[in-house]
Each structure stands twice: as structure tokens, then as C-alpha cells.
Design a protein around this motif. Structure first.
Motif, PDB file in Angstrom:
ATOM      1  N   ALA A  54       0.844  -1.197   0.000  1.00 20.99           N
ATOM      2  CA  ALA A  54       0.000   0.000   0.000  1.00 20.99           C
ATOM      3  C   ALA A  54       0.881   1.250   0.000  1.00 20.99           C
ATOM      4  O   ALA A  54       1.852   1.312   0.747  1.00 20.99           O
ATOM      5  N   VAL A  55       0.514   2.219  -0.851  1.00 23.00           N
ATOM      6  CA  VAL A  55       1.348   3.429  -0.950  1.00 23.00           C
ATOM      7  C   VAL A  55       0.891   4.489   0.045  1.00 23.00           C
ATOM      8  O   VAL A  55      -0.245   4.464   0.525  1.00 23.00           O
ATOM      9  N   HIS A  56       1.810   5.424   0.339  1.00 22.10           N
ATOM     10  CA  HIS A  56       1.515   6.590   1.184  1.00 22.10           C
ATOM     11  C   HIS A  56       1.089   6.224   2.593  1.00 22.10           C
ATOM     12  O   HIS A  56       0.434   6.990   3.267  1.00 22.10           O
ATOM     13  N   ARG A  57       1.377   5.023   3.032  1.00 22.64           N
ATOM     14  CA  ARG A  57       1.060   4.675   4.420  1.00 22.64           C
ATOM     15  C   ARG A  57       1.926   3.478   4.791  1.00 22.64           C
ATOM     16  O   ARG A  57       2.461   2.804   3.937  1.00 22.64           O
ATOM     17  N   GLY A  58       2.060   3.264   6.065  1.00 24.56           N
ATOM     18  CA  GLY A  58       2.870   2.131   6.490  1.00 24.56           C
ATOM     19  C   GLY A  58       4.327   2.530   6.538  1.00 24.56           C
ATOM     20  O   GLY A  58       4.817   3.242   5.660  1.00 24.56           O
ATOM     21  N   ALA A  59       5.014   2.063   7.560  1.00 21.95           N
ATOM     22  CA  ALA A  59       6.410   2.468   7.755  1.00 21.95           C
ATOM     23  C   ALA A  59       7.361   1.421   7.200  1.00 21.95           C
ATOM     24  O   ALA A  59       8.562   1.567   7.308  1.00 21.95           O
ATOM     25  N   HIS A  60       6.826   0.366   6.615  1.00 21.53           N
ATOM     26  CA  HIS A  60       7.744  -0.717   6.229  1.00 21.53           C
ATOM     27  C   HIS A  60       8.412  -0.467   4.878  1.00 21.53           C
ATOM     28  O   HIS A  60       7.988   0.392   4.102  1.00 21.53           O
ATOM     29  N   THR A  61       9.435  -1.230   4.627  1.00 22.01           N
ATOM     30  CA  THR A  61      10.298  -0.999   3.467  1.00 22.01           C
ATOM     31  C   THR A  61       9.542  -1.138   2.151  1.00 22.01           C
ATOM     32  O   THR A  61       9.697  -0.321   1.233  1.00 22.01           O
ATOM     33  N   LEU A  62       8.726  -2.179   2.052  1.00 20.24           N
ATOM     34  CA  LEU A  62       7.990  -2.377   0.792  1.00 20.24           C
ATOM     35  C   LEU A  62       7.048  -1.207   0.525  1.00 20.24           C
ATOM     36  O   LEU A  62       6.881  -0.775  -0.623  1.00 20.24           O
ATOM     37  N   ALA A  63       6.418  -0.686   1.569  1.00 19.44           N
ATOM     38  CA  ALA A  63       5.489   0.439   1.389  1.00 19.44           C
ATOM     39  C   ALA A  63       6.238   1.654   0.847  1.00 19.44           C
ATOM     40  O   ALA A  63       5.741   2.370  -0.038  1.00 19.44           O
ATOM     41  N   ALA A  64       7.445   1.868   1.375  1.00 19.54           N
ATOM     42  CA  ALA A  64       8.244   3.012   0.902  1.00 19.54           C
ATOM     43  C   ALA A  64       8.641   2.805  -0.549  1.00 19.54           C
ATOM     44  O   ALA A  64       8.590   3.740  -1.370  1.00 19.54           O
ATOM     45  N   GLU A  65       9.001   1.564  -0.890  1.00 24.14           N
ATOM     46  CA  GLU A  65       9.412   1.267  -2.261  1.00 24.14           C
ATOM     47  C   GLU A  65       8.231   1.447  -3.228  1.00 24.14           C
ATOM     48  O   GLU A  65       8.358   2.053  -4.304  1.00 24.14           O
ATOM     49  N   ALA A  66       7.075   0.936  -2.805  1.00 18.14           N
ATOM     50  CA  ALA A  66       5.883   1.060  -3.653  1.00 18.14           C
ATOM     51  C   ALA A  66       5.516   2.534  -3.840  1.00 18.14           C
ATOM     52  O   ALA A  66       5.158   2.971  -4.942  1.00 18.14           O
ATOM     53  N   THR A  67       5.635   3.311  -2.751  1.00 19.95           N
ATOM     54  CA  THR A  67       5.312   4.741  -2.844  1.00 19.95           C
ATOM     55  C   THR A  67       6.257   5.441  -3.816  1.00 19.95           C
ATOM     56  O   THR A  67       5.824   6.245  -4.653  1.00 19.95           O
ATOM     57  N   ASP A  68       7.549   5.109  -3.728  1.00 20.28           N
ATOM     58  CA  ASP A  68       8.518   5.724  -4.653  1.00 20.28           C
ATOM     59  C   ASP A  68       8.181   5.371  -6.103  1.00 20.28           C
ATOM     60  O   ASP A  68       8.195   6.236  -6.982  1.00 20.28           O
ATOM     61  N   LEU A  69       7.879   4.101  -6.343  1.00 21.12           N
ATOM     62  CA  LEU A  69       7.572   3.683  -7.723  1.00 21.12           C
ATOM     63  C   LEU A  69       6.310   4.375  -8.237  1.00 21.12           C
ATOM     64  O   LEU A  69       6.242   4.810  -9.388  1.00 21.12           O
ATOM     65  N   PHE A  70       5.326   4.483  -7.356  1.00 25.23           N
ATOM     66  CA  PHE A  70       4.043   5.103  -7.725  1.00 25.23           C
ATOM     67  C   PHE A  70       4.250   6.582  -8.039  1.00 25.23           C
ATOM     68  O   PHE A  70       3.759   7.090  -9.056  1.00 25.23           O
ATOM     69  N   GLU A  71       5.010   7.278  -7.183  1.00 25.83           N
ATOM     70  CA  GLU A  71       5.213   8.713  -7.418  1.00 25.83           C
ATOM     71  C   GLU A  71       6.179   8.956  -8.584  1.00 25.83           C
ATOM     72  O   GLU A  71       6.036   9.945  -9.314  1.00 25.83           O
ATOM     73  N   ASP A  72       7.131   8.041  -8.802  1.00 22.99           N
ATOM     74  CA  ASP A  72       7.974   8.144 -10.007  1.00 22.99           C
ATOM     75  C   ASP A  72       7.101   7.998 -11.259  1.00 22.99           C
ATOM     76  O   ASP A  72       7.316   8.672 -12.270  1.00 22.99           O
ATOM     77  N   ALA A  73       6.133   7.078 -11.182  1.00 23.01           N
ATOM     78  CA  ALA A  73       5.237   6.862 -12.327  1.00 23.01           C
ATOM     79  C   ALA A  73       4.445   8.144 -12.607  1.00 23.01           C
ATOM     80  O   ALA A  73       4.269   8.549 -13.760  1.00 23.01           O
ATOM     81  N   ARG A  74       4.018   8.803 -11.551  1.00 26.42           N
ATOM     82  CA  ARG A  74       3.271  10.059 -11.733  1.00 26.42           C
ATOM     83  C   ARG A  74       4.163  11.086 -12.455  1.00 26.42           C
ATOM     84  O   ARG A  74       3.719  11.740 -13.405  1.00 26.42           O
ATOM     85  N   ALA A  75       5.399  11.206 -11.991  1.00 26.43           N
ATOM     86  CA  ALA A  75       6.303  12.185 -12.605  1.00 26.43           C
ATOM     87  C   ALA A  75       6.541  11.841 -14.082  1.00 26.43           C
ATOM     88  O   ALA A  75       6.580  12.731 -14.947  1.00 26.43           O
ATOM     89  N   THR A  76       6.684  10.554 -14.381  1.00 23.84           N
ATOM     90  CA  THR A  76       6.948  10.127 -15.761  1.00 23.84           C
ATOM     91  C   THR A  76       5.755  10.432 -16.660  1.00 23.84           C
ATOM     92  O   THR A  76       5.911  10.981 -17.766  1.00 23.84           O
ATOM     93  N   VAL A  77       4.559  10.086 -16.189  1.00 23.18           N
ATOM     94  CA  VAL A  77       3.369  10.287 -17.036  1.00 23.18           C
ATOM     95  C   VAL A  77       3.059  11.782 -17.157  1.00 23.18           C
ATOM     96  O   VAL A  77       2.703  12.267 -18.236  1.00 23.18           O
ATOM     97  N   ALA A  78       3.250  12.523 -16.063  1.00 22.82           N
ATOM     98  CA  ALA A  78       3.050  13.978 -16.130  1.00 22.82           C
ATOM     99  C   ALA A  78       4.029  14.581 -17.141  1.00 22.82           C
ATOM    100  O   ALA A  78       3.654  15.392 -17.996  1.00 22.82           O
TER     101      ALA A  78
END
Ligand code: PMP
Length: 423
Positions: A54-78
């Protein structure tokens, strides 16, 4: 400009290698939905295999990784549409984006969003302007908004050659015009509409412009801030990306001032039992769990499109459109819809086969492995203007070849004789 080797690109699209009805598949239905290269399939699968969380929540490593990938995707598509990341709202697709805008304006009309949203509030008798060539997704939300607010819906007419009547537009746009919503490229006509002219007319009266970029985003270089539109939508599945994801672009001050449409988790700062404060855009418009895997897949899709080059894609597809249009014009009994001369086009044509129903023509082509779309293509009013209820539409993408267009033309030239309609 470097050319495009469609035959080589096809190796990236696993689905195109198959046979349909005993013939090699000729996929000419990309305006409905595009095929996906393995780079997109891999990106989504890799995310789900290694980083799903899950993105934007949770303190665990996978959540941070997923959030980075999701926000990178936003920057790329924008970036693909010339925008900054905070100017891109994830949606499930263009239909969702257009409804989001129409409902948000409806909420502004109800006084939601406070003083900053007042500029969007509609009064009875205010005017919303669309065109006669819109996809139903850019028509019905405005019909509904007009019904809810007492605004009046008007339409810029199209000439029979498929071009918009700009003189009529100039006389329709006036002091009561509050919204001008129009398509960049019609999914029936394939003509690139004069965005700059329409934006200039709308700006003179302070109207909000909403662009449907579904049929332009995968086919030509697109710089939404340079076009000057206030808001624009597109669908991922039409641009080599996954289903279930799309984008709403907005000028910063427009998104800032719009109240939300959907509400719930992930779009708030503070919540009490009686009220809530909302996050700034884009999160304000992203209530609930977002399509994270599809967004990452869409980023891979636009990287793929950029890698090939939108200039090269547009040149290739316009050449296919010219070949197809020229060939269809030579076949007796074929009427092209929107056959304007000297206009810029993407790679699609819709046509009527005299004496043969579009569905019969579609089945005839399908038996030869050729996939086209038949029906009104969600643009019933435009078909009514042409005096028909359905047409055949062939739409190309970067992976189509001139040989495939020739195969289609050869098949179309046999349709009327097969159905006993040739004189
Ligand atoms: N506008 C246009 C011009 C389209 O071609 C389409 C899809 N046919 C839409 C809007 C709606 O897109 P979606 O169904 O992906 O929301």
C-alpha cells in the motif's frame, strides 16, 4: 526525424504474433484499446512480484518502495504531457476524469470548496459548450451537470467534412459561456482539432477549457501546458498501458481551486466526526486506494512511446492514414466520414459501406483476421449527422504496417460483392 520500423517494434507486442480465424492477426482497433508491449506487462508484473504494497502509508520498506515507484510513475506520465507531477491526478480513465471535473464543478456550484471555488459555480442560464463530434464520455457528464445546475448545454457544429465550424464557435462563445469541453481528436474522424483557436476564444470570456486527449496522447507530441487548456484527460489503455488507469491534467491554479468529487481515505489532512480538511492536489482528487500497478505500467508505456518518439509515431501513423484514405476513396460504394482535405490526422478512418451493415462488414473482415471496430463508437449524435447508425472504423498504431493497410483495402474491396450490394 528518424523513421519508425513498425515491423521490428511488433516483436515487443506478444499478442500481435497470433493467428485469428486461420489468418495472421491484423489489429486495426487501437482507438478502442491499444495492445501492450512486454515492457508494460513486465513492469506491472515486476511491481506485483517484488514491491506490491500500500502506498503513502505504512512504515515498512515495501510500502516506501511502492510509494517511490508510484510517485515516479506520476512524474513520468506527467512529464509525457509536459506537466509537473502535482498537475497529474490518477483516474481510472478518461470517462472518470471527465465525470470528476463535471461533479467537482457541480460541487463548486453547491458552495463546496469555499470562496476559491466560487469561480466555477454555475448559475441558471450559464452556458456549457461542447461540440457535435464528442465521444459520449465528453457529452453526457455535461448534460447531467446542466440538468443539475440549470446551465444550458450548447454544441459547436461540425461541417460534413468533419472539421469544427470555428465561425459558429466564435458566435456561440459569449459572456455566459463558463465551460468549453472538446476533443483534441475525434475517435470517429481522426482529425486534429484547432485547440489553440478554441482555447483563445474561451479565454476571452474567462471560460474553463476541458480537453479530451484520449485519441491524441498516444499518437502525437503533446504539451498540455503549451496548448493552454485548463484541464485535460486521457486513458492509459489507449496508450499502450494497462486498463483501469488514466490521467487528469490541470493547470495548478485550476486544480487548487476545484473542490473534490470523490471523498474518503487518502485525500484528507484532518477528519473529525463532523467534517474534514482536504489535501492539496493531486491527492485531493484521489480518494481511496489507487491503481498502483496500472500506474507503474502506464509509466512504462509512455517511456516506450517516448523511446520510439512521438514525432516518428505521428509521421508513421499519418502516412498509414493517407494510404488508407487514398485506398478507400478508390473503392466504389465506400463513404469516408470526415474527409476534409489539408487537415492534420491521426491514423484512423471511419467509413460507411453502401448497402452493407457495418456489423456485416466487420464480420467479413474478422473472418480474414482483420480486427476493426463497428458501431457508433460512442458518438451516436455524429453518426446521426451523417444519416447512419453505425460505421466501420479502422484505427492504426505504431505497430501497424503499410502491408496490413493494403490487406485491409484488399478485403474491403470485396465486401459489397460478397453481400450482393455491388451494382
Ligand atoms: N473520449 C474519446 C475520444 C475516446 O475515444 C474514448 C474511448 N473510446 C473516451 C473518451 C472514453 O475513454 P475510456 O472509456 O477509456 O474512459
Amino acid at each position: 526525424m528518424p523513421g519508425l520500423d513498425a515491423a521490428a517494434l511488433r516483436a515487443d507486442f506478444p499478442i500481435l504474433g497470433q493467428q485469428v480465424n486461420g489468418r495472421p492477426l491484423i489489429y486495426l482497433d487501437s482507438a478502442a484499446t491499444s495492445q501492450k508491449p512486454r515492457q508494460v506487462l513486465d513492469a506491472e508484473r515486476d511491481f506485483l512480484t517484488h514491491a506490491n504494497s500500500a502506498v503513502h502509508r505504512g512504515a515498512h520498506t515495501l510500502a516506501a518502495e511502492a510509494t517511490d515507484l508510484f510517485e515516479d510513475a506520476r512524474a513520468t506520465v506527467a512529464g509525457f504531457v509536459g506537466a509537473a507531477p502535482e498537475q497529474l491526478v490518477w483516474t481510472s480513465g478518461a470517462t472518470m476524469g471527465l465525470n470528476l471535473v463535471a461533479y467537482a464543478i457541480g460541487n463548486a456550484t453547491l458552495g463546496r470548496g469555499g470562496a476559491s471555488s466560487a469561480r466555477f459555480a454555475l448559475q441558471p442560464g450559464d452556458e456549457i459548450l461542447t461540440t457535435a463530434i464528442e465521444h459520449h464520455a465528453n457529452l453526457i457528464p455535461w448534460q447531467e451537470l446542466a440538468a443539475r445546475t440549470g446551465a444550458v448545454l450548447k454544441h459547436i457544429p461540425a461541417r460534413d467534412d468533419g472539421t469544427l465550424d470555428l465561425d459558429a464557435a466564435a458566435s456561440l462563445i459569449g459572456p455566459r459561456t463558463r465551460i468549453v469541453a472538446f476533443t483534441h481528436v475525434s475517435n470517429v474522424l481522426g482529425i486534429v482539432n484547432p485547440v489553440a483557436e478554441l482555447v483563445a476564444l474561451a479565454r476571452e470570456v474567462g471560460a474553463v477549457t476541458v480537453l479530451d486527449a484520449c485519441q491524441s496522447a498516444p499518437h502525437l507530441p503533446l504539451d498540455l501546458p503549451a496548448l493552454g487548456v485548463d484541464l485535460a484527460v486521457f486513458s492509459g489503455h489507449k496508450m499502450l498501458g494497462p486498463y483501469g488507469v488514466g490521467g487528469l491534467y490541470g493547470r495548478a491554479e485550476v486544480l487548487e481551486a476545484l473542490p473534490p468529487f470523490l471523498t474518503g481515505g487518502s485525500m484528507i489532512t484532518t477528519v473529525t466526526l463532523d467534517g474534514a480538511e482536504y489535501l492539496p492536489p493531486p491527492q485531493r482528487f484521489e480518494a481511496g486506494t489507487q491503481p498502483v500497478g496500472p500506474a507503474i505500467g502506464l509509466a512504462a508505456a509512455v517511456r516506450y512511446l517516448d523511446g520510439v518518439g512521438l514525432g516518428a509515431i505521428h509521421a508513421h501513423e499519418s502516412a498509414l492514414a493517407t494510404r488508407l484514405g487514398d485506398g478507400l476513396r478508390r473503392i466504389p460504394g465506400i463513404r469516408l466520414l470526415g474527409d476534409a482535405a489539408g487537415v492534420e490526422r491521426v491514423g484512423l478512418w471511419s467509413f460507411d459501406v453502401d448497402g452493407v451493415h457495418a456489423h456485416d462488414a466487420g464480420q467479413f473482415l474478422d473472418a480474414r483476421g482483420i480486427a476493426v471496430r463497428v458501431g457508433h463508437h460512442c458518438a451516436a449524435p455524429l453518426h446521426r449527422q451523417y444519416g447512419i447508425t453505425a460505421s466501420v472504423r479502422a484505427s492504426a498504431a505504431l505497430y501497424n504496417t503499410a502491408d496490413e493497410i493494403d490487406e485491409l483495402l484488399d478485403a474491403v474491396s470485396g465486401i459489397r460483392a460478397y453481400f450482393g450490394a455491388a451494382s
